[in-house]
Enzyme design. Structure first.
Site, mmCIF file in Angstrom:
data_model
loop_
_atom_site.group_PDB
_atom_site.id
_atom_site.type_symbol
_atom_site.label_atom_id
_atom_site.label_comp_id
_atom_site.label_asym_id
_atom_site.label_seq_id
_atom_site.Cartn_x
_atom_site.Cartn_y
_atom_site.Cartn_z
ATOM 1 N N GLY A 67 0.767 -1.273 0.009
ATOM 2 C CA GLY A 67 -0.044 0.094 0.068
ATOM 3 C C GLY A 67 0.921 1.267 0.010
ATOM 4 O O GLY A 67 1.994 1.167 -0.100
ATOM 5 N N GLY A 115 0.012 -5.459 0.659
ATOM 6 C CA GLY A 115 -1.276 -5.358 0.052
ATOM 7 C C GLY A 115 -1.483 -6.095 -1.520
ATOM 8 O O GLY A 115 -2.523 -6.564 -1.704
ATOM 9 N N GLU A 138 5.821 -6.355 6.791
ATOM 10 C CA GLU A 138 5.330 -5.231 7.669
ATOM 11 C C GLU A 138 6.117 -5.074 8.936
ATOM 12 O O GLU A 138 6.238 -3.913 9.581
ATOM 13 C CB GLU A 138 3.908 -5.536 7.837
ATOM 14 N N ASP A 146 -1.233 -7.650 7.690
ATOM 15 C CA ASP A 146 -2.660 -7.256 7.525
ATOM 16 C C ASP A 146 -3.323 -7.731 6.345
ATOM 17 O O ASP A 146 -2.787 -8.886 5.787
ATOM 18 C CB ASP A 146 -2.818 -5.839 7.846
#
Length: 361
Positions: A67, A115, A138, A146
């Site tokens: 992202g 992402g 991450e 996530d």
């Protein structure tokens, strides 16, 4: 480039083709891209003339490298809600893809990170090339896996998902196949042939079987053996231990000659990551193993609502992307200084199967 050009949409032979089109940014997702993807996917799901969707990316270097992390940082600094809004809508897109009514073929060439993994692991057919590099990195920026990572990582064989999530290590094509993160590997030189064959495909009553048969025919590339397979017993042994301190201690004591280099590199990685992010990741993945997909996304949002103020993401982005000094000042700086109660506090108040969690911060 206009926002509309960041996702290119085309229909050919009953297939809706969606192309992420920000190659200069390694096709990292932003909110307009998420909304465009949702809009096209919803329209095509309702259209009986569309039998399948292909999700791919421009540029050849990355399917999607995550992202727009800089936007998350700047939004938090500005005090607006764009960071949280992006995560809410990105997760909604990923969850929607997991249950999409038509086959979705994710075609991944190059980097597939963060992402990008959220999109790819939601697809019903996951195709990589020999150039693919996958990962959930991450923890390296003070965040946690996530985009559904709390669901798909702990469902990998043994402790592979815990290892990948806690270390943030990237894997190559053979490892992605071995771990179950991909279904087929095509040689990159056959991507044009795949397009031609998709345009000519004769559809039966089962489009997914049609696509699977085509992919099986084309997936003949030879790739090196899986490093994860060779390390599997050691990974399962070390990463099933109760907590990170125990894992770290066991890696320090690893004296088998064939595993010493791996253990030392894993220790180096762990010592470079955010202790808080790693500990929350371990707890998240172990909880996620027993949660539904919807509850995993809800739990990730529950953490998100607290993380910008209480986690290490802002410092990680500052050090690695904004100031680029590559010297993050994690809080706390070491695992020894991390109180278990601080980790557990992030999970307080979450109740599975209770709908969207209330914001806690």
């Amino acid at each position: 480039m206009s926002q509309e050009q960041a996702v290119l949409a085309e229909v050919r032979n009953g297939i809706g083709h969606l192309m992420l089109n920000r190659p200069e940014g390694l096709n990292a997702l932003d909110l307009p891209m998420v909304r465009l993807l949702c809009r096209h996917l919803w329209a095509w799901e309702q259209d009986p003339a569309i039998v399948a969707v292909v999700l791919r990316a421009a540029g050849g270097k990355a399917f999607c490298a995550g992202g727009d992390i800089r936007m998350l940082y700047e939004s938090q600094r500005a005090g607006d809600n764009q960071n949280v809004l992006f995560l809410e809508e990105e997760y909604a897109l990923d969850e929607y893809l997991h249950g999409y009514a038509k086959p979705v073929l994710a075609l991944m060439d190059g980097y597939v990170l963060g992402g990008g993994m959220g999109l790819a692991q939601a697809a019903s057919l996951r195709v990589i090339t020999e150039r693919t590099r996958m990962g959930m990195p991450e923890v390296g920026i003070g965040f946690f896996p996530d985009v559904g990572g709390s669901y798909f990582l702990p469902r990998l064989p043994g402790e592979l998902g815990v290892y990948l999530g806690v270390t943030g290590v990237q894997v190559r094509a053979a490892d992605a196949l071995y771990a179950g993160l991909a279904d087929y590997c095509l040689g990159s030189e056959r991507l044009a042939e795949l397009d031609t064959r998709l345009d000519q495909l004769q559809w039966s009553a089962s489009p997914r079987e049609d696509l699977s048969a085509l992919l099986a025919e084309l997936a003949t590339v030879r790739i090196p053996g899986s490093e994860l397979k060779a390390l599997r017993l050691a990974i399962d042994q070390h990463f099933a231990l109760p907590d990170l301190l125990a894992i770290r201690d066991a890696l320090h004591r690893e004296n088998r000659p064939e595993l010493r280099d791996w253990a030392e590199e894993t220790l180096r990685l762990l010592d470079s990551r955010s202790p808080l992010a790693m500990a929350v990741t371990l707890e998240l993945l172990r909880r996620g193993r027993y949660l539904s997909l919807a509850d995993c996304f809800a739990l990730e949002l529950h953490l998100d609502y607290q993380w910008f103020a209480k986690g290490d993401l802002m410092e990680g982005v500052r050090a690695l992307i904004i100031d680029k000094d590559k010297q993050p000042r994690w809080n706390p700086p070491t695992l020894d200084e991390l109180a278990p109660a601080r980790v557990q506090a992030f999970f307080n108040g979450f109740r599975p199967a209770s709908g969207k969690p209330l914001r806690t911060a």
